[in-house]
Scaffold this motif. Structure first.
Motif, PDB file in Angstrom:
ATOM      1  N   UNK A  15     136.021 113.410 -49.704  1.00 47.80           N
ATOM      2  CA  UNK A  15     134.650 113.343 -49.186  1.00 47.80           C
ATOM      3  C   UNK A  15     134.493 112.162 -48.232  1.00 47.80           C
ATOM      4  N   UNK A  16     135.008 111.001 -48.614  1.00 52.54           N
ATOM      5  CA  UNK A  16     134.896 109.809 -47.766  1.00 52.54           C
ATOM      6  C   UNK A  16     135.639 110.020 -46.442  1.00 52.54           C
ATOM      7  N   UNK A  17     136.840 110.581 -46.514  1.00 51.21           N
ATOM      8  CA  UNK A  17     137.610 110.835 -45.292  1.00 51.21           C
ATOM      9  C   UNK A  17     136.868 111.840 -44.406  1.00 51.21           C
ATOM     10  N   UNK A  18     136.300 112.871 -45.006  1.00 55.45           N
ATOM     11  CA  UNK A  18     135.534 113.856 -44.238  1.00 55.45           C
ATOM     12  C   UNK A  18     134.325 113.246 -43.559  1.00 55.45           C
ATOM     13  N   UNK A  19     133.614 112.376 -44.269  1.00 56.53           N
ATOM     14  CA  UNK A  19     132.444 111.714 -43.677  1.00 56.53           C
ATOM     15  C   UNK A  19     132.854 110.745 -42.571  1.00 56.53           C
ATOM     16  N   UNK A  20     133.943 110.019 -42.791  1.00 55.08           N
ATOM     17  CA  UNK A  20     134.438 109.116 -41.741  1.00 55.08           C
ATOM     18  C   UNK A  20     134.866 109.913 -40.506  1.00 55.08           C
ATOM     19  N   UNK A  21     135.531 111.035 -40.729  1.00 58.31           N
ATOM     20  CA  UNK A  21     135.931 111.887 -39.615  1.00 58.31           C
ATOM     21  C   UNK A  21     134.728 112.421 -38.863  1.00 58.31           C
ATOM     22  N   UNK A  22     133.700 112.813 -39.603  1.00 60.95           N
ATOM     23  CA  UNK A  22     132.472 113.294 -38.972  1.00 60.95           C
ATOM     24  C   UNK A  22     131.834 112.197 -38.123  1.00 60.95           C
ATOM     25  N   UNK A  23     131.817 110.983 -38.638  1.00 60.12           N
ATOM     26  CA  UNK A  23     131.288 109.844 -37.882  1.00 60.12           C
ATOM     27  C   UNK A  23     132.099 109.624 -36.607  1.00 60.12           C
ATOM     28  N   UNK A  24     133.412 109.683 -36.719  1.00 62.80           N
ATOM     29  CA  UNK A  24     134.273 109.469 -35.551  1.00 62.80           C
ATOM     30  C   UNK A  24     134.089 110.579 -34.530  1.00 62.80           C
ATOM     31  N   UNK A  25     134.118 111.839 -34.980  1.00 65.65           N
ATOM     32  CA  UNK A  25     134.018 112.968 -34.052  1.00 65.65           C
ATOM     33  C   UNK A  25     132.613 113.119 -33.461  1.00 65.65           C
ATOM     34  N   UNK A  26     131.588 112.783 -34.207  1.00 64.72           N
ATOM     35  CA  UNK A  26     130.223 113.008 -33.741  1.00 64.72           C
ATOM     36  C   UNK A  26     129.613 111.810 -33.014  1.00 64.72           C
ATOM     37  N   UNK A  27     130.086 110.597 -33.306  1.00 66.53           N
ATOM     38  CA  UNK A  27     129.440 109.444 -32.712  1.00 66.53           C
ATOM     39  C   UNK A  27     130.400 108.525 -31.961  1.00 66.53           C
ATOM     40  N   UNK A  28     131.497 108.113 -32.595  1.00 66.51           N
ATOM     41  CA  UNK A  28     132.382 107.111 -31.994  1.00 66.51           C
ATOM     42  C   UNK A  28     133.045 107.644 -30.728  1.00 66.51           C
ATOM     43  N   UNK A  29     133.688 108.799 -30.815  1.00 66.07           N
ATOM     44  CA  UNK A  29     134.412 109.329 -29.652  1.00 66.07           C
ATOM     45  C   UNK A  29     133.450 109.673 -28.508  1.00 66.07           C
ATOM     46  N   UNK A  30     132.320 110.363 -28.758  1.00 65.40           N
ATOM     47  CA  UNK A  30     131.403 110.599 -27.630  1.00 65.40           C
ATOM     48  C   UNK A  30     130.870 109.316 -26.996  1.00 65.40           C
ATOM     49  N   UNK A  31     130.568 108.312 -27.810  1.00 68.53           N
ATOM     50  CA  UNK A  31     130.048 107.067 -27.227  1.00 68.53           C
ATOM     51  C   UNK A  31     131.138 106.327 -26.450  1.00 68.53           C
ATOM     52  N   UNK A  32     132.379 106.356 -26.940  1.00 74.80           N
ATOM     53  CA  UNK A  32     133.472 105.761 -26.169  1.00 74.80           C
ATOM     54  C   UNK A  32     133.671 106.512 -24.853  1.00 74.80           C
ATOM     55  N   UNK A  33     133.580 107.831 -24.916  1.00 76.93           N
ATOM     56  CA  UNK A  33     133.707 108.634 -23.701  1.00 76.93           C
ATOM     57  C   UNK A  33     132.611 108.314 -22.699  1.00 76.93           C
ATOM     58  N   UNK A  34     131.392 108.156 -23.193  1.00 78.21           N
ATOM     59  CA  UNK A  34     130.273 107.822 -22.300  1.00 78.21           C
ATOM     60  C   UNK A  34     130.460 106.448 -21.664  1.00 78.21           C
ATOM     61  N   UNK A  35     130.979 105.494 -22.441  1.00 80.90           N
ATOM     62  CA  UNK A  35     131.205 104.159 -21.866  1.00 80.90           C
ATOM     63  C   UNK A  35     132.342 104.197 -20.837  1.00 80.90           C
ATOM     64  N   UNK A  36     133.352 105.030 -21.069  1.00 81.24           N
ATOM     65  CA  UNK A  36     134.417 105.175 -20.073  1.00 81.24           C
ATOM     66  C   UNK A  36     133.885 105.818 -18.800  1.00 81.24           C
ATOM     67  N   UNK A  37     133.020 106.812 -18.948  1.00 80.58           N
ATOM     68  CA  UNK A  37     132.431 107.466 -17.775  1.00 80.58           C
ATOM     69  C   UNK A  37     131.545 106.475 -17.017  1.00 80.58           C
ATOM     70  N   UNK A  38     130.836 105.625 -17.750  1.00 78.12           N
ATOM     71  CA  UNK A  38     129.998 104.624 -17.084  1.00 78.12           C
ATOM     72  C   UNK A  38     130.856 103.604 -16.330  1.00 78.12           C
ATOM     73  N   UNK A  39     132.000 103.247 -16.898  1.00 77.57           N
ATOM     74  CA  UNK A  39     132.879 102.276 -16.249  1.00 77.57           C
ATOM     75  C   UNK A  39     133.686 102.898 -15.112  1.00 77.57           C
ATOM     76  N   UNK A  40     134.073 104.131 -15.276  1.00 78.81           N
ATOM     77  CA  UNK A  40     134.899 104.828 -14.290  1.00 78.81           C
ATOM     78  C   UNK A  40     134.249 106.170 -13.942  1.00 78.81           C
ATOM     79  N   UNK A  41     133.244 106.174 -13.072  1.00 79.51           N
ATOM     80  CA  UNK A  41     132.521 107.413 -12.766  1.00 79.51           C
ATOM     81  C   UNK A  41     133.384 108.499 -12.134  1.00 79.51           C
ATOM     82  N   UNK A  42     134.526 108.129 -11.576  1.00 75.41           N
ATOM     83  CA  UNK A  42     135.402 109.140 -10.981  1.00 75.41           C
ATOM     84  C   UNK A  42     136.007 110.079 -12.025  1.00 75.41           C
TER      85      UNK A  42
END
Length: 159
Positions: A15-42
């Motif tokens: 359960x803990x691993x599933x919740x951590x994975x959900x946090x990573x897939x739903x929040x961490x990775x999209x926010x990292x992607x958005x910050x990369x897009x903001x830094x490198x718009x190309x």
């Protein structure tokens, strides 16, 4: 530690691993992607395709967690060494190697489409090695559980 408490611990960990994975897939990775897009718009045109790739590679991870849940349930019912557990471990091995192979191939495809950096492709080798290691361990455990189940079945027949 008895079978029941071990089963409960394993289920809590799943359960803990599933919740951590959900946090990573739903929040961490999209926010990292958005910050990369903001830094490198190309690279903004790559964001959606990378997010889809990451989410698709997450599906087998949750299937593996479901298989782990079933194995933990079998352990709680005192069926640790069963053919079912051996089959589930083999499925985990196959899913793991397929998922990591898919991720690595898609990294190369994205690199060839100029949607990836060669350094990221090299770093994906680490993911590939870890996935192959998990697959090998799962396959070995599957073999050992199958042998133990066969021995247990022979032992039950002789008594």
């Amino acid at each position: 530690m008895n079978q029941s408490s071990l089963s409960k611990w394993l289920k809590c960990i799943i359960i803990v691993v599933g919740l951590c994975g959900l946090l990573v897939y739903a929040w961490v990775i999209p926010s990292l992607g958005q910050s990369l897009v903001a830094s490198y718009p190309e690279f903004a045109h790559c964001y959606l395709s990378w997010m889809i790739l990451i989410w698709v590679t997450g599906i087998p991870c949750y299937i593996v967690l479901a298989f782990g849940w079933r194995i933990a349930g079998n352990i709680g019912r005192n069926r640790s060494f069963s053919v079912e557990n051996a089959k589930l471990l083999k499925r985990i091995a196959v899913l793991t190697v397929a998922d990591t192979g898919f991720f690595f191939v898609m990294n190369i495809v994205y690199w060839l489409l100029d949607m990836n950096h060669p350094g990221i492709v090299l770093m994906s080798l680490i993911v590939l090695v870890i996935g192959i290691a998990i697959s090998a361990v799962s396959a070995a455990l599957s073999h050992l559980v199958r042998k133990a189940a066969d021995l247990q079945e022979e032992s039950d027949l002789t008594i």
